[in-house]
Design a protein around this motif. Sequence first.
Motif, PDB file in Angstrom:
ATOM      1  N   GLY A  81       0.819  -1.212   0.000  1.00 30.09           N
ATOM      2  CA  GLY A  81       0.000   0.000   0.000  1.00 30.09           C
ATOM      3  C   GLY A  81       0.853   1.262   0.000  1.00 30.09           C
ATOM      4  N   PHE A  82       1.889   1.261   0.813  1.00 25.24           N
ATOM      5  CA  PHE A  82       2.788   2.420   0.854  1.00 25.24           C
ATOM      6  C   PHE A  82       3.545   2.573  -0.462  1.00 25.24           C
ATOM      7  N   LEU A  83       3.952   1.454  -1.052  1.00 27.80           N
ATOM      8  CA  LEU A  83       4.645   1.520  -2.347  1.00 27.80           C
ATOM      9  C   LEU A  83       3.719   2.075  -3.422  1.00 27.80           C
ATOM     10  N   GLU A  84       2.469   1.674  -3.383  1.00 28.84           N
ATOM     11  CA  GLU A  84       1.495   2.174  -4.358  1.00 28.84           C
ATOM     12  C   GLU A  84       1.298   3.679  -4.191  1.00 28.84           C
ATOM     13  N   ASP A  85       1.172   4.126  -2.948  1.00 26.52           N
ATOM     14  CA  ASP A  85       1.012   5.565  -2.697  1.00 26.52           C
ATOM     15  C   ASP A  85       2.245   6.355  -3.124  1.00 26.52           C
ATOM     16  N   ALA A  86       3.421   5.753  -2.960  1.00 23.65           N
ATOM     17  CA  ALA A  86       4.678   6.435  -3.263  1.00 23.65           C
ATOM     18  C   ALA A  86       4.990   6.472  -4.759  1.00 23.65           C
ATOM     19  N   ALA A  87       4.264   5.712  -5.551  1.00 19.23           N
ATOM     20  CA  ALA A  87       4.563   5.604  -6.983  1.00 19.23           C
ATOM     21  C   ALA A  87       4.510   6.937  -7.705  1.00 19.23           C
ATOM     22  N   SER A  88       3.773   7.884  -7.179  1.00 19.09           N
ATOM     23  CA  SER A  88       3.643   9.182  -7.859  1.00 19.09           C
ATOM     24  C   SER A  88       4.889  10.053  -7.732  1.00 19.09           C
ATOM     25  N   VAL A  89       5.853   9.651  -6.905  1.00 17.31           N
ATOM     26  CA  VAL A  89       7.054  10.471  -6.710  1.00 17.31           C
ATOM     27  C   VAL A  89       7.944  10.488  -7.951  1.00 17.31           C
ATOM     28  N   ALA A  90       7.861   9.462  -8.781  1.00 19.51           N
ATOM     29  CA  ALA A  90       8.705   9.382  -9.979  1.00 19.51           C
ATOM     30  C   ALA A  90       7.867   8.873 -11.150  1.00 19.51           C
ATOM     31  N   ASP A  91       8.052   9.513 -12.301  1.00 21.27           N
ATOM     32  CA  ASP A  91       7.263   9.127 -13.477  1.00 21.27           C
ATOM     33  C   ASP A  91       8.131   8.459 -14.534  1.00 21.27           C
ATOM     34  N   ASP A  92       7.588   8.319 -15.741  1.00 26.74           N
ATOM     35  CA  ASP A  92       8.284   7.642 -16.840  1.00 26.74           C
ATOM     36  C   ASP A  92       9.560   8.348 -17.281  1.00 26.74           C
ATOM     37  N   GLY A  93       9.743   9.601 -16.897  1.00 28.84           N
ATOM     38  CA  GLY A  93      10.934  10.346 -17.275  1.00 28.84           C
ATOM     39  C   GLY A  93      12.183   9.941 -16.496  1.00 28.84           C
ATOM     40  N   TRP A  94      12.013   9.142 -15.468  1.00 31.59           N
ATOM     41  CA  TRP A  94      13.135   8.690 -14.639  1.00 31.59           C
ATOM     42  C   TRP A  94      13.738   7.420 -15.226  1.00 31.59           C
ATOM     43  N   ALA A  95      15.029   7.231 -15.026  1.00 26.69           N
ATOM     44  CA  ALA A  95      15.661   5.952 -15.359  1.00 26.69           C
ATOM     45  C   ALA A  95      15.039   4.897 -14.445  1.00 26.69           C
ATOM     46  N   ASP A  96      14.860   3.683 -14.956  1.00 26.68           N
ATOM     47  CA  ASP A  96      14.169   2.645 -14.192  1.00 26.68           C
ATOM     48  C   ASP A  96      14.761   2.409 -12.805  1.00 26.68           C
ATOM     49  N   THR A  97      16.086   2.330 -12.694  1.00 30.84           N
ATOM     50  CA  THR A  97      16.700   2.050 -11.386  1.00 30.84           C
ATOM     51  C   THR A  97      16.491   3.213 -10.423  1.00 30.84           C
ATOM     52  N   ASP A  98      16.612   4.444 -10.922  1.00 28.62           N
ATOM     53  CA  ASP A  98      16.370   5.603 -10.064  1.00 28.62           C
ATOM     54  C   ASP A  98      14.904   5.688  -9.660  1.00 28.62           C
ATOM     55  N   ARG A  99      14.028   5.342 -10.569  1.00 28.69           N
ATOM     56  CA  ARG A  99      12.593   5.390 -10.286  1.00 28.69           C
ATOM     57  C   ARG A  99      12.228   4.402  -9.184  1.00 28.69           C
ATOM     58  N   ARG A 100      12.730   3.177  -9.300  1.00 27.11           N
ATOM     59  CA  ARG A 100      12.459   2.168  -8.257  1.00 27.11           C
ATOM     60  C   ARG A 100      12.999   2.632  -6.912  1.00 27.11           C
ATOM     61  N   LYS A 101      14.219   3.166  -6.925  1.00 27.71           N
ATOM     62  CA  LYS A 101      14.841   3.642  -5.691  1.00 27.71           C
ATOM     63  C   LYS A 101      14.023   4.782  -5.087  1.00 27.71           C
ATOM     64  N   ALA A 102      13.589   5.722  -5.919  1.00 30.83           N
ATOM     65  CA  ALA A 102      12.807   6.863  -5.442  1.00 30.83           C
ATOM     66  C   ALA A 102      11.490   6.405  -4.809  1.00 30.83           C
ATOM     67  N   VAL A 103      10.814   5.482  -5.447  1.00 26.34           N
ATOM     68  CA  VAL A 103       9.540   4.983  -4.919  1.00 26.34           C
ATOM     69  C   VAL A 103       9.761   4.292  -3.572  1.00 26.34           C
ATOM     70  N   MET A 104      10.804   3.479  -3.489  1.00 30.51           N
ATOM     71  CA  MET A 104      11.069   2.784  -2.227  1.00 30.51           C
ATOM     72  C   MET A 104      11.488   3.757  -1.125  1.00 30.51           C
ATOM     73  N   LEU A 105      12.287   4.757  -1.466  1.00 24.40           N
ATOM     74  CA  LEU A 105      12.687   5.763  -0.471  1.00 24.40           C
ATOM     75  C   LEU A 105      11.480   6.551   0.026  1.00 24.40           C
ATOM     76  N   GLN A 106      10.575   6.914  -0.876  1.00 17.07           N
ATOM     77  CA  GLN A 106       9.378   7.649  -0.457  1.00 17.07           C
ATOM     78  C   GLN A 106       8.524   6.787   0.467  1.00 17.07           C
ATOM     79  N   ALA A 107       8.359   5.515   0.126  1.00 15.38           N
ATOM     80  CA  ALA A 107       7.571   4.614   0.976  1.00 15.38           C
ATOM     81  C   ALA A 107       8.229   4.448   2.342  1.00 15.38           C
ATOM     82  N   ALA A 108       9.547   4.288   2.371  1.00  8.48           N
ATOM     83  CA  ALA A 108      10.268   4.143   3.641  1.00  8.48           C
ATOM     84  C   ALA A 108      10.122   5.408   4.479  1.00  8.48           C
TER      85      ALA A 108
END
Length: 127
Positions: free
Chosen positions: A28-55
Amino acid sequence: MAYTPPTAADFKLRFPAFDAVPDQRIAGFLEDAASVADDGWADTDRRKAVMLQAAHDMTTRGIGTGAEAELAAAGALGFTSFRSGQLQLDRSGTAAAASANGALSQTAYGRELLDLIRSRFPAVLVV
């Protein structure tokens, strides 16, 4: 390679302080955090950003086993000391900066996310 959102297992592997948190809650937190990074991000940075926001979000709610989560659960996130007789509260320099830098500055996860955002989107100087 197409972007694949992080799973609760990915999250726990990266952040073991949340091992005891149920996977469904993390999802649930990961889903909510998904909006922090969009398609313009590199995939690895995007995953990291979403996880950092959720944490960060989980920590500010007192979820997890880290010291910041424990302080947040006690309602004392950002304070370095607390005294009850003649009430004395001391805020850390980091917490004081949080007021100026936004809510992300309240946790180590949020500060790491801010660094990632700044590295991807440096300030522009207009002369």
